[in-house]
Scaffold this motif. Structure first.
Motif, PDB file in Angstrom:
ATOM      1  N   THR A 119       8.479   1.515 -13.499  1.00  0.00           N
ATOM      2  CA  THR A 119       7.871   2.690 -12.776  1.00  0.00           C
ATOM      3  C   THR A 119       6.261   3.083 -13.202  1.00  0.00           C
ATOM      4  O   THR A 119       5.377   3.289 -12.405  1.00  0.00           O
ATOM      5  CB  THR A 119       8.551   4.125 -13.186  1.00  0.00           C
ATOM      6  OG1 THR A 119       9.903   3.694 -12.826  1.00  0.00           O
ATOM      7  CG2 THR A 119       8.312   4.973 -12.290  1.00  0.00           C
ATOM      8  N   ASN A 177      10.786  13.331 -11.827  1.00  0.00           N
ATOM      9  CA  ASN A 177      11.920  12.800 -11.332  1.00  0.00           C
ATOM     10  C   ASN A 177      13.235  13.337 -11.693  1.00  0.00           C
ATOM     11  O   ASN A 177      13.485  13.108 -12.945  1.00  0.00           O
ATOM     12  CB  ASN A 177      11.636  11.146 -11.056  1.00  0.00           C
ATOM     13  CG  ASN A 177      10.702  10.857 -10.661  1.00  0.00           C
ATOM     14  OD1 ASN A 177      10.643  10.961  -9.366  1.00  0.00           O
ATOM     15  ND2 ASN A 177       9.611  10.472 -11.342  1.00  0.00           N
ATOM     16  N   ASP A 237       2.301   6.694  -0.897  1.00  0.00           N
ATOM     17  CA  ASP A 237       3.418   7.433  -0.836  1.00  0.00           C
ATOM     18  C   ASP A 237       3.536   7.918  -2.327  1.00  0.00           C
ATOM     19  O   ASP A 237       4.737   7.809  -2.971  1.00  0.00           O
ATOM     20  CB  ASP A 237       4.728   7.025  -0.422  1.00  0.00           C
ATOM     21  CG  ASP A 237       5.892   8.116   0.002  1.00  0.00           C
ATOM     22  OD1 ASP A 237       5.211   9.137   0.071  1.00  0.00           O
ATOM     23  OD2 ASP A 237       6.836   7.699   0.169  1.00  0.00           O
ATOM     24  N   ASP A 252      19.711  10.418 -11.143  1.00  0.00           N
ATOM     25  CA  ASP A 252      20.995  10.569 -10.239  1.00  0.00           C
ATOM     26  C   ASP A 252      21.950  11.230 -10.733  1.00  0.00           C
ATOM     27  O   ASP A 252      22.748  11.949 -10.262  1.00  0.00           O
ATOM     28  CB  ASP A 252      21.184   9.253  -9.666  1.00  0.00           C
ATOM     29  CG  ASP A 252      20.383   8.481  -8.827  1.00  0.00           C
ATOM     30  OD1 ASP A 252      19.344   9.278  -8.118  1.00  0.00           O
ATOM     31  OD2 ASP A 252      20.420   7.327  -8.591  1.00  0.00           O
ATOM     32  N   GLY A 255      11.168   2.795   1.082  1.00  0.00           N
ATOM     33  CA  GLY A 255      11.266   2.766  -0.416  1.00  0.00           C
ATOM     34  C   GLY A 255      11.127   4.237  -0.888  1.00  0.00           C
ATOM     35  O   GLY A 255      11.205   5.163  -0.017  1.00  0.00           O
ATOM     36  N   ARG A 256      10.872   4.224  -2.314  1.00  0.00           N
ATOM     37  CA  ARG A 256      11.063   5.762  -2.834  1.00  0.00           C
ATOM     38  C   ARG A 256       9.806   6.136  -2.945  1.00  0.00           C
ATOM     39  O   ARG A 256       8.594   5.633  -3.161  1.00  0.00           O
ATOM     40  CB  ARG A 256      11.724   5.690  -4.319  1.00  0.00           C
ATOM     41  CG  ARG A 256      11.024   4.668  -5.156  1.00  0.00           C
ATOM     42  CD  ARG A 256      11.565   4.858  -6.574  1.00  0.00           C
ATOM     43  NE  ARG A 256      11.054   6.125  -7.127  1.00  0.00           N
ATOM     44  CZ  ARG A 256      10.201   6.180  -8.224  1.00  0.00           C
ATOM     45  NH1 ARG A 256       9.706   5.159  -8.644  1.00  0.00           N
ATOM     46  NH2 ARG A 256       9.765   7.577  -8.517  1.00  0.00           N
ATOM     47  N   HIS A 257       9.395   7.579  -2.856  1.00  0.00           N
ATOM     48  CA  HIS A 257       8.310   8.114  -3.230  1.00  0.00           C
ATOM     49  C   HIS A 257       8.114   8.466  -4.847  1.00  0.00           C
ATOM     50  O   HIS A 257       9.093   8.379  -5.451  1.00  0.00           O
ATOM     51  CB  HIS A 257       8.412   9.840  -2.761  1.00  0.00           C
ATOM     52  CG  HIS A 257       7.382  10.630  -3.091  1.00  0.00           C
ATOM     53  ND1 HIS A 257       6.160  10.376  -2.770  1.00  0.00           N
ATOM     54  CD2 HIS A 257       7.042  11.743  -3.745  1.00  0.00           C
ATOM     55  CE1 HIS A 257       5.179  11.261  -3.053  1.00  0.00           C
ATOM     56  NE2 HIS A 257       6.085  12.079  -4.009  1.00  0.00           N
TER      57      HIS A 257
END
Length: 388
Positions: free
Chosen positions: A354, A17, A327, A20, A6-8
């Motif tokens: 999130t 963050n 994480d 993209d 998964g993502r941090h």
């Protein structure tokens, strides 16, 4: 180290963050920074930046961290041995005052408890006592990243106006620009300091000064040494779309994309989103039975929340457990808050799910660390997020 899936979760209050789209924009081939394509990019960027700062005046862009923009604000407007009034609202306000000392200025520190913003009443007292107008600038951090406390800049400006004092108003917006309502011109700010790595959703490496006419006039007589930070050659070169030094070309590509994203969402919608996420986070903290560091309801930050742990519990240990188990990175307590506070960043490229995941991870980590919390905290946050 255990392999991660998964993502941090990068939930520190900056760097944040990076979307993209911004990452892809920065991956474009570098172009000639003396050519017409780059000039067109620069002119477009400088125009796009103005509404984010709330200004019609110049915005100077530096290839530096926000610390560089701090220095630029001081050296362009002040002279050796000038008095500067600095509000000690947190760790970064303290560092800015220390820089003023290192540059040969005389900062007058207004002490603070790091739980409140700059006090307009104390400013009025200080300015009233300064009958000879020896204070040349007032330095305020709009949103103190170390505490989650937002100073009321319009009230600070009103005190300056009501007193008739000519001091410049210098404001750090490094963790508020692009996240919280901010209006350089309407609030009468003379120099706004900002950085790229928070609400502007970029990596670190760009910093900014928005500059008033009064500040430009002060720069003509200021005598602190400056070369790289000098506004005049930057503003002159910017008229043609260029810089007097090699710019951070690919970061400027990313800035263009980030500004497009901000414009597409709309600044008012962005400010409302951040305020709602902050309310949800505070609901969770209070639901857990813990204390929000900011002690004034008028000064809660929309971009981060400082959480004060009960005596006998180590905030750094909580952060360590959350990083290892889930994480997720949370902000440390800085300066005199080390070990007693952790900070939840909820700014920039961020949404409801999130935040829900972030708060779930914090709640589980607090339990693992042995901090007594009520598990109803997460539900309190979800109620805020689920409200129409």
């Amino acid at each position: 180290m255990t392999p991660r899936t998964g993502r941090h979760f990068l939930q520190i209050p900056g760097p944040t963050n990076v979307p993209d789209q911004v990452l892809r924009a920065m991956a474009a081939p570098t172009i000639d920074h003396r050519g017409p394509e780059f000039a067109a990019l620069t002119l477009r960027l400088l125009h796009q930046l103005k509404p984010v700062f709330g200004t019609s005046g110049p915005v100077v862009v530096y290839p530096s961290s926000g610390t560089g923009a701090w220095e630029a604000a001081l050296v362009n407007t002040l002279s050796p041995d000038d008095r500067v009034l600095c509000f000690e609202t947190g760790h970064f306000a303290t560092l800015w005052a220390q820089m003023a000392t290192a540059l040969g200025l005389r900062p007058d520190i207004v002490p603070g408890d790091w739980r409140h913003g700059a006090d307009p009443d104390e400013l009025a007292r200080r300015l009233t006592a300064d009958t000879r107008h020896t204070i040349k600038a007032v330095c305020v951090v709009h949103n103190e990243t170390s505490t989650g406390v937002t100073s009321r800049i319009p009230e600070i400006r009103r005190v300056l106006d009501d007193s008739g004092h000519p001091a410049l108003l210098l404001v750090d917006t490094i963790s508020s620009l692009g996240s919280l309502d901010y209006r350089h011109d309407a609030w009468g700010v003379d120099v706004t300091v900002a950085g790229s790595q928070k609400g502007l959703m970029l990596p670190p490496g760009l910093s900014f000064n928005a500059v008033s006419d009064k500040a430009l006039a002060a720069a003509r007589t200021a005598r602190l040494p400056k070369s790289f930070w000098d506004w005049e050659p930057v503003i002159a070169a910017n008229q043609r779309g260029f810089f007097p030094y090699t710019p951070a070309t690919n970061l400027l590509y990313g800035l263009s994309e980030a500004l497009d994203l901000l414009a597409a969402e709309g600044l008012d919608e962005i400010y409302a989103r951040h305020a709602r996420h902050a309310r949800a986070t505070r609901a969770a903290v209070r639901g857990w039975g813990l204390e929000v560091l900011c002690a004034d309801e008028r000064e809660h930050s929309g971009s981060l929340t400082g959480v004060l742990l009960p005596r006998g519990h180590d905030a750094d240990k909580v952060r360590e457990i959350i990083l290892e188990r889930y994480d997720m990175s949370l902000g440390a307590g800085l300066g005199k808050l080390a070990g007693t506070v952790f900070r939840i960043g909820h700014l920039g490229h961020f949404n409801d799910l999130t935040l829900a995941g972030t708060l779930a991870g914090v709640q589980m980590g607090l339990g693992l660390a042995g901090v007594p919390v009520d598990p109803a905290g997460l539900g309190a946050a979800l109620e805020v997020l689920g409200a129409p």
